[in-house]
Write a protein that holds these residues in place. Sequence first.
Motif, short mmCIF file in Angstrom:
data_model
loop_
_atom_site.label_atom_id
_atom_site.label_comp_id
_atom_site.label_asym_id
_atom_site.label_seq_id
_atom_site.Cartn_x
_atom_site.Cartn_y
_atom_site.Cartn_z
N ALA A 152 53.41 -2.16 -47.71
CA ALA A 152 54.16 -3.41 -47.50
C ALA A 152 54.61 -3.52 -46.04
O ALA A 152 54.52 -4.59 -45.43
N ALA A 153 55.08 -2.40 -45.48
CA ALA A 153 55.54 -2.43 -44.08
C ALA A 153 54.36 -2.71 -43.14
O ALA A 153 54.48 -3.52 -42.21
N VAL A 154 53.23 -2.08 -43.39
CA VAL A 154 52.06 -2.28 -42.53
C VAL A 154 51.56 -3.72 -42.66
O VAL A 154 51.23 -4.36 -41.65
N ALA A 155 51.54 -4.25 -43.89
CA ALA A 155 51.07 -5.63 -44.10
C ALA A 155 52.00 -6.61 -43.37
O ALA A 155 51.55 -7.52 -42.67
N LYS A 156 53.30 -6.37 -43.49
CA LYS A 156 54.27 -7.31 -42.91
C LYS A 156 54.25 -7.27 -41.37
O LYS A 156 54.23 -8.31 -40.72
N PHE A 157 54.27 -6.07 -40.81
CA PHE A 157 54.45 -5.98 -39.35
C PHE A 157 53.16 -5.81 -38.58
O PHE A 157 53.08 -6.12 -37.39
N LEU A 158 52.12 -5.28 -39.23
CA LEU A 158 50.87 -5.04 -38.49
C LEU A 158 49.73 -5.94 -38.99
O LEU A 158 48.68 -6.03 -38.35
N GLY A 159 49.93 -6.56 -40.17
CA GLY A 159 48.99 -7.59 -40.61
C GLY A 159 47.73 -7.10 -41.29
O GLY A 159 46.73 -7.81 -41.33
N PHE A 160 47.72 -5.90 -41.85
CA PHE A 160 46.56 -5.49 -42.65
C PHE A 160 47.02 -4.56 -43.77
O PHE A 160 48.18 -4.13 -43.80
N HIS A 161 46.11 -4.29 -44.72
CA HIS A 161 46.46 -3.45 -45.86
C HIS A 161 45.83 -2.07 -45.75
O HIS A 161 44.79 -1.88 -45.14
N LEU A 162 46.51 -1.11 -46.39
CA LEU A 162 46.02 0.27 -46.44
C LEU A 162 45.29 0.49 -47.77
O LEU A 162 45.46 -0.29 -48.69
N THR A 163 44.53 1.57 -47.83
CA THR A 163 43.84 1.92 -49.08
C THR A 163 44.46 3.19 -49.66
O THR A 163 44.65 4.17 -48.93
N TYR A 164 44.76 3.15 -50.94
CA TYR A 164 45.36 4.32 -51.60
C TYR A 164 44.25 5.31 -51.95
O TYR A 164 43.35 4.98 -52.71
#
Length: 256
Positions: free
Chosen positions: A184-196
Amino acid sequence: MFSGKGGVGKSSLSANLGYCLSESGYRCLLMDCDLGLANLDVLLGISSEINILDLLDRQIPAERIVQPVTENLDLLPAASGVPELVEMDDDQRGLLLQQLEPIMSEYAFVILDMAAGLKPSLLTLAHAAGKRIVVLTPEPTSLTDAYAVIKVLTAQTEVRDFLVLVNQAENREEAQATFHRLDAAVAKFLGFHLTYLGMVRSDPNMGRSVAKQQALVRVAPQCPAAQDIRTLAERLLSLRTALLPELADKPVLKNL
Ligand SMILES: Nc1ncnc2c1ncn2[C@@H]1O[C@H](COP(=O)(O)OP(=O)(O)OP(=O)(O)O)[C@@H](O)[C@H]1O
Ligand SMILES: [Mg+2]
Protein backbone atom coordinates in the motif's frame (compact mmCIF):
# COMPACT_ATOMS: atom_id res chain seq x y z
CA MET A 1 17.87 -11.04 -1.91
CA PHE A 2 18.05 -7.71 -0.10
CA SER A 3 16.57 -5.76 2.81
CA GLY A 4 16.59 -2.36 4.46
CA LYS A 5 17.08 -3.61 7.98
CA GLY A 6 19.83 -6.08 8.91
CA GLY A 7 19.24 -9.48 10.48
CA VAL A 8 15.88 -10.18 8.79
CA GLY A 9 17.06 -13.58 7.49
CA LYS A 10 18.51 -12.99 4.00
CA SER A 11 21.53 -15.25 4.47
CA SER A 12 19.59 -18.05 6.18
CA LEU A 13 16.93 -18.00 3.48
CA SER A 14 19.46 -17.74 0.62
CA ALA A 15 21.33 -20.79 1.93
CA ASN A 16 18.16 -22.83 2.47
CA LEU A 17 16.52 -21.88 -0.82
CA GLY A 18 19.76 -22.71 -2.63
CA TYR A 19 19.84 -26.05 -0.88
CA CYS A 20 16.20 -26.87 -1.77
CA LEU A 21 16.60 -25.86 -5.41
CA SER A 22 19.76 -27.91 -5.75
CA GLU A 23 18.01 -30.91 -4.15
CA SER A 24 15.39 -30.62 -6.91
CA GLY A 25 18.18 -31.19 -9.42
CA TYR A 26 18.91 -27.59 -10.44
CA ARG A 27 22.46 -26.32 -10.34
CA CYS A 28 22.56 -23.38 -8.03
CA LEU A 29 25.17 -20.78 -7.09
CA LEU A 30 25.04 -18.87 -3.83
CA MET A 31 26.91 -15.62 -4.10
CA ASP A 32 27.87 -13.98 -0.82
CA CYS A 33 27.52 -10.30 -1.66
CA ASP A 34 27.96 -9.15 1.92
CA LEU A 35 31.43 -8.32 0.74
CA GLY A 36 33.11 -7.17 3.93
CA LEU A 37 31.22 -9.38 6.40
CA ALA A 38 30.87 -12.79 4.82
CA ASN A 39 28.71 -15.34 6.55
CA LEU A 40 27.24 -17.78 4.04
CA ASP A 41 30.42 -19.85 4.35
CA VAL A 42 29.89 -20.10 8.10
CA LEU A 43 26.19 -20.94 7.69
CA LEU A 44 27.09 -23.78 5.35
CA GLY A 45 30.19 -24.98 7.17
CA ILE A 46 32.57 -24.15 4.30
CA SER A 47 36.00 -22.65 4.81
CA SER A 48 37.91 -21.32 1.85
CA GLU A 49 41.35 -19.79 1.43
CA ILE A 50 40.24 -17.76 -1.56
CA ASN A 51 37.23 -15.57 -2.01
CA ILE A 52 35.65 -12.90 -4.18
CA LEU A 53 38.46 -10.52 -3.19
CA ASP A 54 40.90 -12.67 -5.18
CA LEU A 55 38.64 -12.42 -8.19
CA LEU A 56 39.04 -8.65 -8.09
CA ASP A 57 42.60 -8.25 -6.82
CA ARG A 58 44.41 -11.23 -8.26
CA GLN A 59 42.11 -11.89 -11.20
CA ILE A 60 41.74 -15.54 -10.21
CA PRO A 61 38.98 -16.93 -12.44
CA ALA A 62 35.56 -17.30 -10.82
CA GLU A 63 35.39 -21.05 -11.42
CA ARG A 64 38.44 -21.52 -9.17
CA ILE A 65 36.95 -19.45 -6.37
CA VAL A 66 33.61 -21.23 -6.35
CA GLN A 67 33.38 -23.86 -3.57
CA PRO A 68 31.19 -26.96 -3.86
CA VAL A 69 28.67 -27.29 -1.01
CA THR A 70 26.68 -30.27 -2.29
CA GLU A 71 26.44 -31.96 -5.66
CA ASN A 72 24.38 -29.21 -7.28
CA LEU A 73 25.10 -26.33 -4.92
CA ASP A 74 28.15 -24.05 -5.13
CA LEU A 75 29.19 -21.06 -3.05
CA LEU A 76 31.09 -17.99 -4.14
CA PRO A 77 32.47 -16.87 -0.77
CA ALA A 78 33.02 -13.27 0.25
CA ALA A 79 35.91 -11.90 2.32
CA SER A 80 35.40 -11.34 6.01
CA GLY A 81 36.53 -8.26 7.85
CA VAL A 82 37.86 -6.50 4.77
CA PRO A 83 36.44 -3.00 5.03
CA GLU A 84 37.85 -1.77 1.72
CA LEU A 85 35.73 -4.32 -0.07
CA VAL A 86 32.52 -3.04 1.42
CA GLU A 87 32.67 -0.18 -1.02
CA MET A 88 33.73 -1.00 -4.56
CA ASP A 89 34.29 1.72 -7.09
CA ASP A 90 32.66 1.68 -10.53
CA ASP A 91 35.64 -0.06 -12.13
CA GLN A 92 35.64 -2.83 -9.55
CA ARG A 93 31.91 -3.37 -9.93
CA GLY A 94 32.25 -3.58 -13.70
CA LEU A 95 35.16 -5.98 -13.33
CA LEU A 96 33.24 -8.14 -10.87
CA LEU A 97 30.30 -8.57 -13.24
CA GLN A 98 32.66 -9.19 -16.15
CA GLN A 99 34.58 -11.86 -14.22
CA LEU A 100 31.39 -13.59 -13.12
CA GLU A 101 29.76 -13.70 -16.54
CA PRO A 102 31.54 -16.89 -17.76
CA ILE A 103 30.29 -19.06 -14.89
CA MET A 104 26.74 -17.72 -14.63
CA SER A 105 25.36 -19.73 -17.52
CA GLU A 106 26.30 -22.98 -15.75
CA TYR A 107 23.64 -22.41 -13.13
CA ALA A 108 19.85 -22.61 -13.23
CA PHE A 109 19.74 -20.24 -10.25
CA VAL A 110 22.20 -17.66 -8.95
CA ILE A 111 21.16 -16.33 -5.53
CA LEU A 112 22.80 -13.07 -4.48
CA ASP A 113 22.83 -12.62 -0.72
CA MET A 114 23.24 -8.89 -0.14
CA ALA A 115 24.32 -6.84 2.83
CA ALA A 116 21.51 -4.85 4.43
CA GLY A 117 21.17 -1.24 3.35
CA LEU A 118 21.75 0.99 0.42
CA LYS A 119 25.41 0.97 -0.62
CA PRO A 120 26.12 1.73 -4.29
CA SER A 121 27.45 -1.79 -4.84
CA LEU A 122 24.09 -3.10 -3.66
CA LEU A 123 22.33 -0.90 -6.18
CA THR A 124 24.51 -2.22 -9.00
CA LEU A 125 23.95 -5.85 -8.11
CA ALA A 126 20.24 -5.44 -7.36
CA HIS A 127 19.87 -3.78 -10.74
CA ALA A 128 21.88 -6.47 -12.50
CA ALA A 129 19.86 -9.38 -11.08
CA GLY A 130 17.04 -10.99 -13.04
CA LYS A 131 14.64 -10.75 -10.06
CA ARG A 132 14.84 -8.92 -6.76
CA ILE A 133 13.52 -10.39 -3.52
CA VAL A 134 12.94 -7.92 -0.70
CA VAL A 135 13.07 -9.66 2.68
CA LEU A 136 11.36 -8.14 5.70
CA THR A 137 9.87 -9.23 9.00
CA PRO A 138 6.53 -8.07 10.48
CA GLU A 139 8.36 -5.57 12.74
CA PRO A 140 7.40 -1.96 11.93
CA THR A 141 11.06 -0.89 11.62
CA SER A 142 11.67 -3.65 9.10
CA LEU A 143 8.72 -2.41 7.06
CA THR A 144 9.87 1.21 6.98
CA ASP A 145 13.42 0.12 6.11
CA ALA A 146 12.14 -2.15 3.30
CA TYR A 147 10.13 0.78 1.93
CA ALA A 148 13.22 3.03 2.11
CA VAL A 149 15.43 0.59 0.20
CA ILE A 150 12.78 0.13 -2.52
CA LYS A 151 12.43 3.89 -2.79
CA VAL A 152 16.17 4.40 -3.26
CA LEU A 153 16.41 1.60 -5.80
CA THR A 154 13.53 2.97 -7.86
CA ALA A 155 14.90 6.53 -7.66
CA GLN A 156 18.29 5.48 -9.02
CA THR A 157 17.38 2.71 -11.47
CA GLU A 158 14.43 1.87 -13.73
CA VAL A 159 13.70 -1.24 -11.66
CA ARG A 160 10.01 -1.50 -10.71
CA ASP A 161 9.49 -5.20 -10.10
CA PHE A 162 10.05 -6.62 -6.63
CA LEU A 163 9.13 -9.92 -5.03
CA VAL A 164 8.38 -9.70 -1.32
CA LEU A 165 9.30 -12.39 1.19
CA VAL A 166 8.06 -11.99 4.76
CA ASN A 167 10.27 -13.88 7.21
CA GLN A 168 9.81 -14.66 10.90
CA ALA A 169 6.03 -14.34 10.71
CA GLU A 170 3.76 -15.89 13.32
CA ASN A 171 1.41 -17.17 10.66
CA ARG A 172 0.17 -16.67 7.08
CA GLU A 173 -2.25 -13.88 8.03
CA GLU A 174 0.43 -11.81 9.73
CA ALA A 175 2.73 -12.24 6.72
CA GLN A 176 0.03 -11.20 4.27
CA ALA A 177 -0.92 -8.19 6.38
CA THR A 178 2.77 -7.16 6.42
CA PHE A 179 2.97 -7.50 2.65
CA HIS A 180 -0.22 -5.45 2.18
CA ARG A 181 1.10 -2.61 4.36
CA LEU A 182 4.32 -2.41 2.35
CA ASP A 183 2.48 -2.74 -0.96
CA ALA A 184 0.00 0.00 0.00
CA ALA A 185 2.84 2.41 0.87
CA VAL A 186 4.69 1.65 -2.38
CA ALA A 187 1.50 2.00 -4.45
CA LYS A 188 0.60 5.30 -2.80
CA PHE A 189 3.99 7.02 -2.81
CA LEU A 190 5.91 5.31 -5.61
CA GLY A 191 3.03 4.40 -7.94
CA PHE A 192 3.48 0.67 -8.55
CA HIS A 193 2.61 -2.66 -6.93
CA LEU A 194 4.80 -5.35 -5.41
CA THR A 195 4.46 -9.10 -5.88
CA TYR A 196 4.01 -11.39 -2.88
CA LEU A 197 6.47 -14.28 -3.05
CA GLY A 198 5.53 -15.87 0.26
CA MET A 199 6.42 -16.27 3.91
CA VAL A 200 8.53 -18.23 6.35
CA ARG A 201 7.32 -18.75 9.89
CA SER A 202 9.39 -17.84 12.89
CA ASP A 203 10.96 -21.08 14.02
CA PRO A 204 13.58 -21.75 16.73
CA ASN A 205 15.00 -24.57 14.57
CA MET A 206 16.52 -21.87 12.34
CA GLY A 207 18.96 -20.77 15.05
CA ARG A 208 19.78 -24.38 15.87
CA SER A 209 20.68 -25.17 12.26
CA VAL A 210 23.06 -22.18 12.25
CA ALA A 211 24.84 -23.66 15.27
CA LYS A 212 25.20 -26.93 13.34
CA GLN A 213 26.45 -25.04 10.25
CA GLN A 214 24.02 -26.91 8.04
CA ALA A 215 20.93 -25.96 6.06
CA LEU A 216 17.72 -26.09 8.11
CA VAL A 217 15.93 -27.97 5.35
CA ARG A 218 18.57 -30.65 5.76
CA VAL A 219 18.76 -30.99 9.54
CA ALA A 220 15.07 -30.43 10.37
CA PRO A 221 13.17 -31.00 7.09
CA GLN A 222 9.74 -31.30 8.75
CA CYS A 223 9.84 -28.16 10.91
CA PRO A 224 7.51 -25.23 10.02
CA ALA A 225 10.21 -22.97 8.52
CA ALA A 226 11.60 -25.82 6.38
CA GLN A 227 8.12 -26.54 5.01
CA ASP A 228 7.67 -22.86 4.15
CA ILE A 229 11.07 -22.69 2.48
CA ARG A 230 10.22 -25.68 0.30
CA THR A 231 6.99 -23.96 -0.78
CA LEU A 232 9.04 -20.86 -1.67
CA ALA A 233 11.52 -22.96 -3.66
CA GLU A 234 8.62 -24.41 -5.67
CA ARG A 235 7.41 -20.90 -6.39
CA LEU A 236 10.86 -19.86 -7.57
CA LEU A 237 10.94 -22.90 -9.84
CA SER A 238 7.64 -21.97 -11.46
CA LEU A 239 8.79 -18.34 -11.77
CA ARG A 240 11.91 -19.55 -13.54
CA THR A 241 9.85 -21.66 -15.94
CA ALA A 242 7.68 -18.65 -16.73
CA LEU A 243 10.76 -16.47 -17.25
CA LEU A 244 12.76 -18.87 -19.40
CA PRO A 245 11.71 -17.56 -22.82
CA GLU A 246 12.71 -14.05 -21.70
CA LEU A 247 15.97 -15.15 -20.05
CA ALA A 248 17.07 -17.22 -23.01
CA ASP A 249 18.17 -14.07 -24.85
CA LYS A 250 19.92 -12.47 -21.90
CA PRO A 251 23.01 -13.14 -19.83
CA VAL A 252 22.09 -13.89 -16.20
CA LEU A 253 23.67 -10.66 -15.06
CA LYS A 254 23.02 -7.86 -17.49
CA ASN A 255 26.10 -5.86 -18.41
CA LEU A 256 25.84 -2.42 -16.92
N1 LIG B 1 12.30 -17.89 10.15
C1 LIG B 1 13.14 -17.67 11.16
N2 LIG B 1 12.80 -18.02 12.43
C2 LIG B 1 13.64 -17.80 13.46
N3 LIG B 1 14.84 -17.22 13.36
C3 LIG B 1 15.24 -16.85 12.13
C4 LIG B 1 14.42 -17.05 10.96
N4 LIG B 1 15.09 -16.57 9.89
C5 LIG B 1 16.26 -16.11 10.35
N5 LIG B 1 16.36 -16.27 11.68
C6 LIG B 1 17.50 -15.87 12.55
O1 LIG B 1 17.71 -14.48 12.41
C7 LIG B 1 19.08 -14.16 12.54
C8 LIG B 1 19.53 -13.33 11.35
O2 LIG B 1 19.47 -14.13 10.18
P1 LIG B 1 20.43 -13.86 8.93
O3 LIG B 1 21.84 -13.77 9.35
O4 LIG B 1 20.04 -14.86 7.90
O5 LIG B 1 19.91 -12.42 8.53
P2 LIG B 1 20.49 -11.43 7.42
O6 LIG B 1 19.32 -10.69 6.86
O7 LIG B 1 21.35 -12.17 6.47
O8 LIG B 1 21.39 -10.48 8.32
P3 LIG B 1 22.45 -9.37 7.79
O9 LIG B 1 21.64 -8.21 7.31
O10 LIG B 1 23.24 -9.04 9.03
O11 LIG B 1 23.24 -10.01 6.70
C9 LIG B 1 19.83 -15.50 12.65
O12 LIG B 1 20.11 -15.73 13.99
C10 LIG B 1 18.81 -16.51 12.15
O13 LIG B 1 18.99 -17.77 12.75
MG1 LIG C 1 23.36 -11.84 5.88
